[in-house]
Design an enzyme around this catalytic site. Structure first.
Site, PDB file in Angstrom:
ATOM      1  N   ALA A 243     101.974 -77.592  46.687  1.00  0.00           N
ATOM      2  CA  ALA A 243     101.497 -76.306  47.201  1.00  0.00           C
ATOM      3  C   ALA A 243     100.398 -75.763  46.297  1.00  0.00           C
ATOM      4  O   ALA A 243      99.217 -76.079  46.477  1.00  0.00           O
ATOM      5  CB  ALA A 243     102.669 -75.332  47.313  1.00  0.00           C
ATOM      6  N   ARG A 244     100.770 -74.965  45.293  1.00  0.00           N
ATOM      7  CA  ARG A 244      99.815 -74.427  44.328  1.00  0.00           C
ATOM      8  C   ARG A 244     100.432 -74.506  42.936  1.00  0.00           C
ATOM      9  O   ARG A 244     101.605 -74.162  42.741  1.00  0.00           O
ATOM     10  CB  ARG A 244      99.446 -72.971  44.660  1.00  0.00           C
ATOM     11  CG  ARG A 244      98.587 -72.830  45.919  1.00  0.00           C
ATOM     12  CD  ARG A 244      97.177 -73.378  45.679  1.00  0.00           C
ATOM     13  NE  ARG A 244      96.319 -73.211  46.836  1.00  0.00           N
ATOM     14  CZ  ARG A 244      96.099 -74.135  47.758  1.00  0.00           C
ATOM     15  NH1 ARG A 244      96.728 -75.318  47.648  1.00  0.00           N
ATOM     16  NH2 ARG A 244      95.283 -73.920  48.767  1.00  0.00           N
ATOM     17  N   GLU A 273      91.753 -77.796  37.765  1.00  0.00           N
ATOM     18  CA  GLU A 273      91.347 -79.018  38.455  1.00  0.00           C
ATOM     19  C   GLU A 273      89.839 -79.202  38.359  1.00  0.00           C
ATOM     20  O   GLU A 273      89.092 -78.236  38.553  1.00  0.00           O
ATOM     21  CB  GLU A 273      91.794 -78.960  39.919  1.00  0.00           C
ATOM     22  CG  GLU A 273      93.319 -78.935  40.061  1.00  0.00           C
ATOM     23  CD  GLU A 273      93.793 -78.896  41.509  1.00  0.00           C
ATOM     24  OE1 GLU A 273      92.959 -78.712  42.420  1.00  0.00           O
ATOM     25  OE2 GLU A 273      95.011 -79.053  41.737  1.00  0.00           O
ATOM     26  N   HIS A 292      95.549 -83.812  44.160  1.00  0.00           N
ATOM     27  CA  HIS A 292      95.360 -82.747  45.156  1.00  0.00           C
ATOM     28  C   HIS A 292      94.801 -83.319  46.462  1.00  0.00           C
ATOM     29  O   HIS A 292      93.731 -82.913  46.928  1.00  0.00           O
ATOM     30  CB  HIS A 292      94.438 -81.645  44.606  1.00  0.00           C
ATOM     31  CG  HIS A 292      94.627 -80.331  45.314  1.00  0.00           C
ATOM     32  ND1 HIS A 292      94.362 -79.127  44.715  1.00  0.00           N
ATOM     33  CD2 HIS A 292      95.059 -80.039  46.578  1.00  0.00           C
ATOM     34  CE1 HIS A 292      94.611 -78.139  45.571  1.00  0.00           C
ATOM     35  NE2 HIS A 292      95.034 -78.670  46.703  1.00  0.00           N
ATOM     36  N   ILE A 293      95.555 -84.229  47.057  1.00  0.00           N
ATOM     37  CA  ILE A 293      95.088 -84.911  48.274  1.00  0.00           C
ATOM     38  C   ILE A 293      95.921 -84.550  49.508  1.00  0.00           C
ATOM     39  O   ILE A 293      95.790 -85.199  50.552  1.00  0.00           O
ATOM     40  CB  ILE A 293      95.100 -86.445  48.081  1.00  0.00           C
ATOM     41  CG1 ILE A 293      96.507 -86.948  47.713  1.00  0.00           C
ATOM     42  CG2 ILE A 293      94.076 -86.862  47.039  1.00  0.00           C
ATOM     43  CD1 ILE A 293      96.632 -88.463  47.696  1.00  0.00           C
TER      44      ILE A 293
END
Length: 332
Positions: A243-244, A273, A292-293
Site C-alpha cells: 500500500a504505502r 523511493e 513498487h510494481i
C-alpha cells in the site's frame, strides 16, 4: 453539421475508448509525459485554448493551466485521488473534476497476494540461492530444509483496510481456504457477511497468521503500525505492505526485523523511493521485496480509460458522474 467539442488526452489511454470518444468529441492525443509538470508548460497552448474536456494522469492542471483554458468544461484525472488537479481552482470556475477510483485495485490485489505467497514460501530467497549455484549433488535435499514455508489453507489473514484492494485480497484469500478478519473503522462488523469479520486493529494484529495493509495514506494513518502495534504481531506471523510505506513506522519495522520478531516481511513500497540498496531491511533474509510494481500493468490503463469514458458519458448526458470529486459544482 454540428461541431464536436474538443477533448484533449494527455494520459496513456486505451485505443478502443479513444474511438468511442471520437463519436462525440474531436479528440486530440498528446504524448504522455512522466515529468508531472503543469500542462501550461507542455507547449500545447493552442489545444488548451480550445479544450472543453481534458483527460490527464500525471500532468498537472493548475492555476496556470486553467488560465489558458477559456472553454474548459470538465477535467478527468486518471487517478483515484486527483492530486495532479487543483480541485479548488476548478471548483471556483464550476468545472467538474472526475476521477478513476479503483483503476488499479485488481492488479494491486494480484501483486499483494503474489508478494504474500513469495514471502511465506521464501521463493525469492530460494531463487537467489539456486541461481548462485548452491544446489549440488552433495546435498540434494538442502533447499527442502532451507526454505520451509507454510500453507495458506486453514490460516487467518488479517486485512487492514476494507476498500477495493482489500476486498480483492479477501476474495483471493478465500479462494485459498483462509479465514479472514478485517480492520476498517468505517465498516460494520458484518460488512462482509460470512466471508470475513470486521474487528478492532489490536485483535486483527494479534490473531492473524499473515497481515496485509490496504488502508489509504492520510494524516490519521501515518504510522498506523508503530512499535506498539508491531509488538502485538506474533513472532510466527508475516507482514505484507503493498500500500504505502508510511503506514508503518520505518525505525520500528527495522528493529522488529533485526530482532526476528516477525516470521517474514513482504514490501512493495518504501519510505524513500528509489530505496537505497544498503537499506538495513535488505540485509535480512526474512524480507522479500519488489520495487513498487503493484500498479505496473497495461490493464490499469484499460481500466482507467473505461472509467474515464463512462464518467464523461454521464457528464455529457447531463447525469451526475459517479466519480465526481467536487459535487458542489453539480448543484451550483
Amino acid at each position: 453539421m454540428s461541431i464536436k467539442p474538443h477533448l484533449v488526452i494527455t494520459a496513456a489511454f486505451d485505443r478502443t475508448r479513444v474511438e468511442e470518444l471520437r463519436g462525440h468529441f474531436t479528440v486530440h492525443m498528446v504524448v504522455p509525459s512522466i515529468a508531472g509538470e503543469s500542462l501550461s508548460d507542455r507547449g500545447i497552448d493552442e489545444l488548451l485554448d480550445i479544450a472543453e474536456v481534458i483527460i490527464t494522469e500525471l500532468d498537472r492542471v493548475d492555476e496556470a493551466t486553467l488560465a489558458k483554458t477559456a472553454n474548459l468544461r470538465a477535467v478527468v484525472s486518471c487517478r483515484a485521488n486527483p492530486v495532479n488537479v487543483d480541485v479548488a481552482a476548478c471548483t471556483s470556475r464550476s468545472i467538474p473534476v472526475l476521477t478513476t477510483p479503483a483503476r488499479n485495485a485488481e492488479v494491486t490485489a494480484d501483486l499483494a497476494f503474489t508478494l504474500l505467497l513469495m514471502t511465506v514460501r521464501q521463493s525469492s530467497q530460494a531463487e537467489r540461492w539456486l541461481r548462485a549455484g548452491n544446489w549440488s549433488a552433495d546435498d540434494v535435499f538442502a533447499p527442502y530444509s532451507l526454505f520451509r514455508g507454510i500453507q495458506l489453507s486453514g490460516r487467518t489473514l488479517g486485512i487492514l483496510g476494507g476498500g477495493a484492494v482489500g476486498r480483492g485480497v479477501l476474495k483471493r484469500a478465500r479462494g485459498f481456504g483462509m479465514s479472514v478478519i478485517v480492520y476498517d473503522p468505517f465498516l460494520p462488523e458484518d460488512a462482509f457477511g460470512d466471508e470475513a469479520r470486521v474487528a478492532p486493529l489490536d485483535e486483527v494484529l494479534a490473531s492473524s497468521d499473515i497481515i496485509t495493509l490496504h488502508v489509504p495514506l492520510m494524516d490519521e494513518t501515518v504510522g498506523l503500525l508503530g512499535a506498539r502495534e508491531l509488538s502485538l504481531i506474533r513472532p510466527d506471523a508475516y507482514l505484507i505492505n503493498a500500500a504505502r510505506a508510511a503506514l508503518i513506522d520505518e525505525e520500528a519495522l527495522v528493529k522488529a526485523v533485526t530482532n526476528h520478531e516477525l516470521a517474514g516481511v513482504g514490501l512493495d513500497v518504501f519510505w524513500q523511493e528509489p530505496v537505497s540498496s544498503d537499506h538495513p531491511l535488505f540485509s535480512s533474509d526474512i524480507v522479500t521485496a519488489t520495487p513498487h510494481i503493484a500498479g505496473a500493468s497495461d490493464d490499469v490503463i484499460r481500466e482507467h480509460s473505461r472509467i474515464a469514458a463512462e464518467g464523461i458519458a454521464e457528464w455529457r448526458e447531463g447525469r451526475r458522474p459517479e466519480t465526481l470529486k467536487n459535487p458542489e459544482v453539480w448543484s451550483a
